[in-house]
Every structure is written in C-alpha cells, then in structure tokens.
Write a protein that holds these residues in place. Structure first.
Motif, PDB file in Angstrom:
ATOM      1  N   ARG A  31      -0.082   0.988  -0.274  1.00  0.00           N
ATOM      2  CA  ARG A  31       0.870   0.785   0.818  1.00  0.00           C
ATOM      3  C   ARG A  31       2.035  -0.092   0.391  1.00  0.00           C
ATOM      4  NH1 ARG A  31      -3.087  -0.419   5.950  1.00  0.00           N
ATOM      5  NH2 ARG A  31      -3.689  -2.187   4.623  1.00  0.00           N
ATOM      6  N   LYS A  90      -0.284  10.327   8.600  1.00  0.00           N
ATOM      7  CA  LYS A  90       1.013  10.675   9.193  1.00  0.00           C
ATOM      8  C   LYS A  90       2.156  10.114   8.352  1.00  0.00           C
ATOM      9  CE  LYS A  90      -1.253  12.549  12.543  1.00  0.00           C
ATOM     10  NZ  LYS A  90      -1.485  14.020  12.501  1.00  0.00           N
ATOM     11  N   SER A  91       2.044  10.317   7.061  1.00  0.00           N
ATOM     12  CA  SER A  91       3.023   9.768   6.132  1.00  0.00           C
ATOM     13  C   SER A  91       3.110  10.634   4.885  1.00  0.00           C
ATOM     14  CB  SER A  91       2.621   8.345   5.727  1.00  0.00           C
ATOM     15  OG  SER A  91       3.456   7.854   4.691  1.00  0.00           O
ATOM     16  N   TRP A  92       4.282  10.597   4.264  1.00  0.00           N
ATOM     17  CA  TRP A  92       4.428  11.225   2.957  1.00  0.00           C
ATOM     18  C   TRP A  92       3.763  10.350   1.907  1.00  0.00           C
ATOM     19  CZ3 TRP A  92       6.184  15.918   1.439  1.00  0.00           C
ATOM     20  CH2 TRP A  92       6.801  16.702   2.421  1.00  0.00           C
ATOM     21  N   VAL A 128       1.908   5.516  -0.458  1.00  0.00           N
ATOM     22  CA  VAL A 128       2.413   5.817   0.878  1.00  0.00           C
ATOM     23  C   VAL A 128       3.909   5.510   0.917  1.00  0.00           C
ATOM     24  CG1 VAL A 128       2.263   5.233   3.324  1.00  0.00           C
ATOM     25  CG2 VAL A 128       0.186   5.286   1.921  1.00  0.00           C
ATOM     26  N   GLY A 130       5.983   6.697   3.744  1.00  0.00           N
ATOM     27  CA  GLY A 130       6.507   6.726   5.100  1.00  0.00           C
ATOM     28  C   GLY A 130       6.679   8.130   5.657  1.00  0.00           C
ATOM     29  N   PRO A 131       6.943   8.228   6.959  1.00  0.00           N
ATOM     30  CA  PRO A 131       7.072   9.529   7.622  1.00  0.00           C
ATOM     31  C   PRO A 131       8.487  10.102   7.532  1.00  0.00           C
ATOM     32  CG  PRO A 131       7.246   7.799   9.240  1.00  0.00           C
ATOM     33  CD  PRO A 131       6.996   7.110   7.921  1.00  0.00           C
ATOM     34  N   GLY A 135      10.758   9.358   4.357  1.00  0.00           N
ATOM     35  CA  GLY A 135       9.524   9.235   3.586  1.00  0.00           C
ATOM     36  C   GLY A 135       9.428  10.279   2.494  1.00  0.00           C
TER      37      GLY A 135
END
Length: 248
Positions: A31, A90-92, A128, A130-131, A135
């Motif tokens: 993260r 729910k993230s790239w 990770v 982000g969306p 992202g």
C-alpha cells in the motif's frame, strides 16, 4: 522477503480463527513504500537478466513459482506481470518488483512447515495504485519504472540510500486471506525504516538472536518464518519497529 513471509503466516493464523481453516487464496499488497535501491541490487538484477538472455533454460526457472519447493508443484499462480484492477480492493494494482523472489519463499515456507496453508495455496504480490483512471495511470507508471531497474540509468555498485533516506523510509503491506465462500481476513505489516536497508538490518539481527534462542531448529535451508514463526514476530514487534495488526 521476511515481512511478506511473516505477513502470510500472520494472516493465515488469523484466517484459522475467523474461517476455521486456512485461506487458500492470499493477496499480498504493497500500500505504501518509501525507499530506494542500491547499485548492488540493481547490478544483481541486471546480472540475472543477462544470464537468462544467454541461457533460456533459466527463464523457465525464473517463471516457476514453485522453484524452491522441490518435489511439489501447486496450482497455477497469478502472473502479476501487468497492471490489473483488483475487485476485492476496488483498486488498480501494479507489478511489484520483488514478487518473483518473495512468492517463492512463501511457498517454500508453506512446504517446510508441512503445508499448514494447504497444498492449494494461491498467492501473489502487487502494488496498490488506487481506483479509476488515475490509479490505472499510476500502475502503468510503476511498471515502466520497474522495467528501468535492469537498465544502466541506475545507481552504481557501492552507491545507495543515505542515512537520512534509510531512517525516513517506511512500508505498509496488506495481506488479504480469502475463504472459499468469499469471506476475507485482513492484516497489515508496517515497518518504520526503508525496507531495503534500515529495516532489513534490524530484521537480520533479530533473526540471528531469535535463532540462537531456538535450539530445536535443526540445520538446513530454512526460511525464517518457517523456523521461528510467532517467536520471531514477537521479537520484530518488540525490537525492530515492525507491527502486525488485524484489520478485518
């Protein structure tokens, strides 16, 4: 590899309490990470790619997720070699440069302990980013940066992060264990120094002390987590600035 190996160990211990069984699917996700490579690390990576270019048989070895589990081959593993959207987070996600090393160690740890995670473990590591479109763009940017590490525009051997960079570094890792019915168990592993040097030096020292206090561990090619498990986690929490926390 140690924060990842122990992260999987810790999330599986949590999963057994939550699910009543280990999770056959585990995701290791970076993260946040602040730190830089040294010239020696870059040179090692470049040497690996150069050797593989000369001997194509090495390519198959490098791609084998069960390279360190002789006599055992588990299920197909996610390649983790390109940006993907992770529905669970729910993230790239972007490829993580250390995944090809860390994932092999996790599977070896599982084998050495007698497969407490099961022989059907599917495990991967990614970053990770982000969306949404932002992202996705960041995931592509991370992948491009990873590809440059095997080039020539990197630090030279002997060069590396300064004392200030080592002490201001950090990492935040998420581990998600997923049960067959979709339930999730989540834990976090965080370190208070840069992962490559500041934190690693403390981990090496604590591993040595912990191993000295574990006479029952016999000789062989162990992974630290398989050899010392919860005992090592306690030492890292008490003395190495690393935390292991349950998030879900």
């Amino acid at each position: 590899s140690l924060p990842f190996e122990l992260g999987v160990f810790f999330v599986q211990e949590h999963a057994k309490k939550v699910f009543g069984a280990p999770a056959s699917r585990v995701k290791g996700r970076v993260r946040d990470m602040k730190g830089t490579f040294s010239g020696g690390t870059a040179a090692s990576m470049r040497a690996i790619f150069e050797a593989a270019a000369k001997d194509l048989s090495l390519v198959a070895l490098m791609k084998n997720p069960f390279l360190l589990t002789p006599g055992f081959e588990g299920p197909k593993q996610p390649p983790g070699n390109k940006p993907v959207f992770d529905e669970d987070l729910k993230s790239w996600n972007a490829p993580f440069v250390m995944a090809n090393i860390n994932t092999r160690n996790v599977h070896r740890s599982n084998m050495l302990m007698g497969f407490p995670y099961g022989k059907d473990l599917v495990y991967d590591e990614m970053m990770v980013t982000g969306p949404g479109e932002q992202g996705e763009a960041m995931a592509k940017k991370v992948m491009a940066a990873n590809n440059k590490l095997s080039g020539t525009d990197v630090p030279k051997p002997g060069e590396g992060p300064s004392k200030e960079e080592r002490e201001s570094g950090l990492y935040d890792l998420l581990f998600v264990g997923i049960a067959a019915d979709g339930r999730q168990a989540r834990i976090a592993v965080r370190g208070d120094r840069d992962p490559g040097y500041g934190s690693t030096s403390k981990m090496i020292s604590e591993c040595a002390i912990c191993l000295r206090e574990a006479p029952e561990v016999k000789g062989g090619m162990w992974t630290p987590g398989a050899a010392m498990g919860n005992r090592l986690i306690k030492r890292l929490v008490d003395h190495a600035g690393i935390t292991f926390t349950v998030e879900q």
